[in-house]
Write a protein that holds these residues in place. Structure first.
Motif, PDB file in Angstrom:
ATOM      1  N   ALA A  55       1.073   2.925 -11.940  1.00 57.02           N
ATOM      2  CA  ALA A  55       1.141   3.581 -13.250  1.00 57.02           C
ATOM      3  C   ALA A  55       0.260   2.867 -14.275  1.00 57.02           C
ATOM      4  O   ALA A  55      -0.401   3.501 -15.102  1.00 57.02           O
ATOM      5  N   GLU A  56       0.220   1.525 -14.224  1.00 60.34           N
ATOM      6  CA  GLU A  56      -0.554   0.750 -15.195  1.00 60.34           C
ATOM      7  C   GLU A  56      -2.055   0.908 -14.982  1.00 60.34           C
ATOM      8  O   GLU A  56      -2.833   0.938 -15.939  1.00 60.34           O
ATOM      9  N   THR A  57      -2.487   0.958 -13.721  1.00 60.76           N
ATOM     10  CA  THR A  57      -3.924   0.959 -13.419  1.00 60.76           C
ATOM     11  C   THR A  57      -4.495   2.347 -13.227  1.00 60.76           C
ATOM     12  O   THR A  57      -5.708   2.539 -13.316  1.00 60.76           O
ATOM     13  N   GLY A  58      -3.632   3.337 -12.907  1.00 61.82           N
ATOM     14  CA  GLY A  58      -4.120   4.667 -12.585  1.00 61.82           C
ATOM     15  C   GLY A  58      -4.676   4.768 -11.182  1.00 61.82           C
ATOM     16  O   GLY A  58      -5.214   5.808 -10.778  1.00 61.82           O
ATOM     17  N   LEU A  59      -4.527   3.679 -10.390  1.00 59.66           N
ATOM     18  CA  LEU A  59      -4.982   3.696  -9.001  1.00 59.66           C
ATOM     19  C   LEU A  59      -4.025   4.518  -8.151  1.00 59.66           C
ATOM     20  O   LEU A  59      -2.863   4.725  -8.509  1.00 59.66           O
ATOM     21  N   SER A  60      -4.503   4.976  -7.003  1.00 59.80           N
ATOM     22  CA  SER A  60      -3.664   5.753  -6.091  1.00 59.80           C
ATOM     23  C   SER A  60      -2.486   4.912  -5.611  1.00 59.80           C
ATOM     24  O   SER A  60      -2.636   3.727  -5.271  1.00 59.80           O
ATOM     25  N   LEU A  61      -1.301   5.506  -5.581  1.00 52.78           N
ATOM     26  CA  LEU A  61      -0.121   4.845  -5.054  1.00 52.78           C
ATOM     27  C   LEU A  61      -0.365   4.388  -3.620  1.00 52.78           C
ATOM     28  O   LEU A  61       0.138   3.346  -3.188  1.00 52.78           O
ATOM     29  N   VAL A  62      -1.155   5.163  -2.876  1.00 51.74           N
ATOM     30  CA  VAL A  62      -1.470   4.833  -1.482  1.00 51.74           C
ATOM     31  C   VAL A  62      -2.275   3.533  -1.405  1.00 51.74           C
ATOM     32  O   VAL A  62      -2.017   2.674  -0.557  1.00 51.74           O
ATOM     33  N   MET A  63      -3.235   3.382  -2.298  1.00 47.48           N
ATOM     34  CA  MET A  63      -4.085   2.187  -2.286  1.00 47.48           C
ATOM     35  C   MET A  63      -3.270   0.921  -2.544  1.00 47.48           C
ATOM     36  O   MET A  63      -3.558  -0.148  -1.986  1.00 47.48           O
ATOM     37  N   ILE A  64      -2.252   1.002  -3.381  1.00 50.22           N
ATOM     38  CA  ILE A  64      -1.404  -0.157  -3.689  1.00 50.22           C
ATOM     39  C   ILE A  64      -0.301  -0.314  -2.655  1.00 50.22           C
ATOM     40  O   ILE A  64       0.071  -1.425  -2.283  1.00 50.22           O
ATOM     41  N   GLY A  65       0.235   0.816  -2.161  1.00 54.84           N
ATOM     42  CA  GLY A  65       1.390   0.780  -1.273  1.00 54.84           C
ATOM     43  C   GLY A  65       1.082   0.382   0.155  1.00 54.84           C
ATOM     44  O   GLY A  65       1.888  -0.301   0.805  1.00 54.84           O
ATOM     45  N   ILE A  66      -0.076   0.798   0.683  1.00 54.02           N
ATOM     46  CA  ILE A  66      -0.409   0.474   2.071  1.00 54.02           C
ATOM     47  C   ILE A  66      -0.551  -1.035   2.293  1.00 54.02           C
ATOM     48  O   ILE A  66      -0.060  -1.563   3.293  1.00 54.02           O
ATOM     49  N   PRO A  67      -1.200  -1.792   1.388  1.00 58.25           N
ATOM     50  CA  PRO A  67      -1.200  -3.249   1.565  1.00 58.25           C
ATOM     51  C   PRO A  67       0.202  -3.852   1.570  1.00 58.25           C
ATOM     52  O   PRO A  67       0.459  -4.829   2.282  1.00 58.25           O
ATOM     53  N   LEU A  68       1.106  -3.271   0.774  1.00 55.11           N
ATOM     54  CA  LEU A  68       2.493  -3.746   0.766  1.00 55.11           C
ATOM     55  C   LEU A  68       3.130  -3.596   2.138  1.00 55.11           C
ATOM     56  O   LEU A  68       3.647  -4.557   2.712  1.00 55.11           O
ATOM     57  N   VAL A  69       3.085  -2.375   2.703  1.00 52.49           N
ATOM     58  CA  VAL A  69       3.767  -2.143   3.973  1.00 52.49           C
ATOM     59  C   VAL A  69       3.051  -2.842   5.125  1.00 52.49           C
ATOM     60  O   VAL A  69       3.691  -3.245   6.107  1.00 52.49           O
ATOM     61  N   ALA A  70       1.728  -3.031   5.007  1.00 52.90           N
ATOM     62  CA  ALA A  70       0.996  -3.754   6.048  1.00 52.90           C
ATOM     63  C   ALA A  70       1.424  -5.219   6.091  1.00 52.90           C
ATOM     64  O   ALA A  70       1.667  -5.784   7.167  1.00 52.90           O
ATOM     65  N   GLY A  71       1.525  -5.835   4.911  1.00 54.84           N
ATOM     66  CA  GLY A  71       1.959  -7.224   4.847  1.00 54.84           C
ATOM     67  C   GLY A  71       3.369  -7.415   5.377  1.00 54.84           C
ATOM     68  O   GLY A  71       3.649  -8.359   6.120  1.00 54.84           O
ATOM     69  N   LEU A  72       4.267  -6.507   5.024  1.00 49.70           N
ATOM     70  CA  LEU A  72       5.649  -6.599   5.501  1.00 49.70           C
ATOM     71  C   LEU A  72       5.749  -6.331   6.999  1.00 49.70           C
ATOM     72  O   LEU A  72       6.483  -7.007   7.715  1.00 49.70           O
ATOM     73  N   SER A  73       4.990  -5.340   7.492  1.00 52.53           N
ATOM     74  CA  SER A  73       5.096  -4.932   8.895  1.00 52.53           C
ATOM     75  C   SER A  73       4.600  -6.002   9.851  1.00 52.53           C
ATOM     76  O   SER A  73       5.217  -6.263  10.887  1.00 52.53           O
ATOM     77  N   VAL A  74       3.462  -6.614   9.515  1.00 52.86           N
ATOM     78  CA  VAL A  74       2.898  -7.590  10.435  1.00 52.86           C
ATOM     79  C   VAL A  74       3.798  -8.822  10.529  1.00 52.86           C
ATOM     80  O   VAL A  74       3.962  -9.412  11.605  1.00 52.86           O
ATOM     81  N   VAL A  75       4.410  -9.189   9.418  1.00 47.88           N
ATOM     82  CA  VAL A  75       5.348 -10.309   9.452  1.00 47.88           C
ATOM     83  C   VAL A  75       6.598  -9.928  10.241  1.00 47.88           C
ATOM     84  O   VAL A  75       7.113 -10.713  11.039  1.00 47.88           O
ATOM     85  N   HIS A  76       7.071  -8.699  10.043  1.00 44.74           N
ATOM     86  CA  HIS A  76       8.255  -8.212  10.750  1.00 44.74           C
ATOM     87  C   HIS A  76       8.045  -8.232  12.259  1.00 44.74           C
ATOM     88  O   HIS A  76       8.950  -8.575  13.024  1.00 44.74           O
ATOM     89  N   GLY A  77       6.846  -7.874  12.712  1.00 49.96           N
ATOM     90  CA  GLY A  77       6.609  -7.765  14.141  1.00 49.96           C
ATOM     91  C   GLY A  77       6.213  -9.059  14.822  1.00 49.96           C
ATOM     92  O   GLY A  77       6.516  -9.258  15.996  1.00 49.96           O
ATOM     93  N   LEU A  78       5.532  -9.966  14.078  1.00 48.17           N
ATOM     94  CA  LEU A  78       4.929 -11.119  14.743  1.00 48.17           C
ATOM     95  C   LEU A  78       5.546 -12.473  14.411  1.00 48.17           C
ATOM     96  O   LEU A  78       5.447 -13.402  15.214  1.00 48.17           O
TER      97      LEU A  78
END
Length: 443
Positions: A131-154
């Motif tokens: 909301a603050e930057t006007g960037l796509s939610l996808v652009m901000i959200g995918i790094p979030l879930v990628a960081g969480l997922s790789v730690v969760h799996g490995l």
């Protein structure tokens, strides 16, 4: 082979019911699960039992986590704490690199916590930054879930990774070290790099119901301090990390060990953090008790639909497992003549695609590969853990409750969920494999 064919057909039917027939995902998941159980020859009573257990086991944990995490997120949002952290990250990293900041934060927060816990803790930040930057939610959200997922799996101490460490008789310290070497590059590719690319093609704003729930907007006046807000959001992470360290170094039956294990449980630690947030982001900021109670009530309404869909995914997942699909995949893959590391990845990936459960695929694959690996000299047990974990996060789709969680929170279509979440998970797995093989050649 017939079980595998039935599983594939059930997924096709599910997609048709949701996209063409336009049934609600929850109804589609339950209907498909019942249909699969019937054609797979499961007794009627067992089908009902699987549905109940699948939904109950999934929601027993996730419902509590989502409720407490949503309240904590609401306190961060209404108090302006999320905006304070978002502003600080934007200022420190710059608007163009804020997605790298999200991956870094997710990777650190995700080490001691479950994926769902980390997600509900950090999703208010994603909404606020978008909301603050006007960037796509996808652009901000995918790094979030990628960081969480790789730690969760490995990365241990996650339960599946720790169980795989035990099954393969791997060294925990080496496993964590190798996991960081593999996980960080994989998360970078699947998170910020892919997120930036797909974010330009799928530009999404914060969904209205989520914007209303978390009050994503600019505030006038003083915001809570950065340190205060950061400590509030990291409190459950700290409690879980302390519990993990205590489990390793303290006597199992000691009073202190029991207390730390209790407060470090994901549900208890989130409860403590939520209560603390009522004080640190509420009372301490001059908010009265009636307002805090109203915020806590208002934020729960949007989670009802999300919980139903996640529960439906858990029910479908349980029927897939109880019908014997996971076992059939493992037996088929074990007949191949691949190296143990490739075999671990292939079996875990196949079971993950068939059943939708990263934990089930990791534990099943480890049980199948461990005796095979023992007969092959020179195989690193630590890298077997990583290969199994990497395979277990591939191709998350409609039989995974995480798929529906991302879809509902991001407010995206089924097709967009495949292009974002499913693609990112697959990239994590595929990028991690050659890095593991490279490490295998070195160690």
């Amino acid at each position: 082979m017939s079980l595998l064919l039935l599983a594939a057909l059930s997924i096709v039917v599910l997609l048709i019911l949701i996209t063409w027939v336009k049934w609600h995902p929850f109804v589609s998941l339950i209907v498909t699960a019942v249909g699969l159980g019937l054609v797979a020859g499961m007794p009627l009573s067992d089908i009902v039992k699987s549905l109940k257990e699948g939904m109950g086991n999934t929601l027993g944990f996730i419902a509590t986590v989502l409720a407490l995490g949503t309240m904590l997120g609401k306190m961060m949002a209404e108090s302006g704490g999320a905006e304070q952290i978002a502003n600080t990250l934007i200022r420190r990293f710059g608007r163009r690199r804020v997605h790298w900041a999200m991956m870094t934060v997710a990777f650190l927060v995700g080490i001691p916590v479950f994926f769902q816990v980390g997600f509900v803790l950090l999703i208010p930040l994603v909404f606020t930054i978008a909301a603050e930057t006007g960037l796509s939610l996808v652009m901000i959200g995918i790094p979030l879930v990628a960081g969480l997922s790789v730690v969760h799996g490995l990365v241990p101490p996650h339960p599946a990774a720790m169980a795989a460490v035990d099954i393969y008789h791997a060294d925990v310290g080496k496993t964590i070290f190798y996991a960081l070497l593999v996980g960080l590059p994989a998360a970078a590719v699947a998170g910020p790099l892919y997120g930036q690319w797909i974010g330009k093609r799928i530009h999404k704003s914060v969904p209205e119901k989520m914007a209303a729930s978390f009050s994503v907007r600019r505030r006038e006046g003083n915001l809570p301090g950065f340190a205060n807000t950061l400590f509030t959001i990291l409190l459950p992470v700290i409690l879980m990390l302390v519990a993990t360290v205590a489990e390793i170094f303290l006597p199992k039956n000691g009073v202190l060990s029991s207390v730390l294990s209790f407060v470090g449980d994901p549900i208890v630690s989130l409860l403590i953090a939520t209560l603390y947030a009522f004080f640190s982001l509420g009372t301490l900021q001059g908010t009265n008790r009636e307002t805090i109670q109203r915020w806590a009530n208002d934020c729960l309404a949007p989670t009802a639909s999300i919980l139903l869909v996640i529960g439906g995914g858990g029910a479908f997942n349980k029927v897939l497992i109880d019908s014997g699909v996971g076992e059939a995949v493992g037996q088929l893959a074990a007949k191949s003549h691949l190296s143990p590391i490739l075999l671990a990845w292939v079996i875990a990936a196949a079971i993950r695609v068939a059943t939708g459960s990263a934990t089930v695929s990791m534990l099943t694959a480890a049980g199948i590969v461990a005796p095979i690996a023992q007969a092959v000299p020179g195989t690193s047990p630590e890298l077997l853990v990583l290969a199994t974990g990497a395979g277990s996060i591939i191709l998350s789709h409609v039989n995974d409750s995480g798929f529906w969680m991302i879809k509902e929170y991001f407010g995206i279509s089924l097709k967009e969920t495949f292009w974002t979440w499913t693609a990112a998970e697959t990239l994590l797995s595929v990028v991690a494999l050659p890095l593991i093989l490279l490490l295998n050649g070195i160690v």
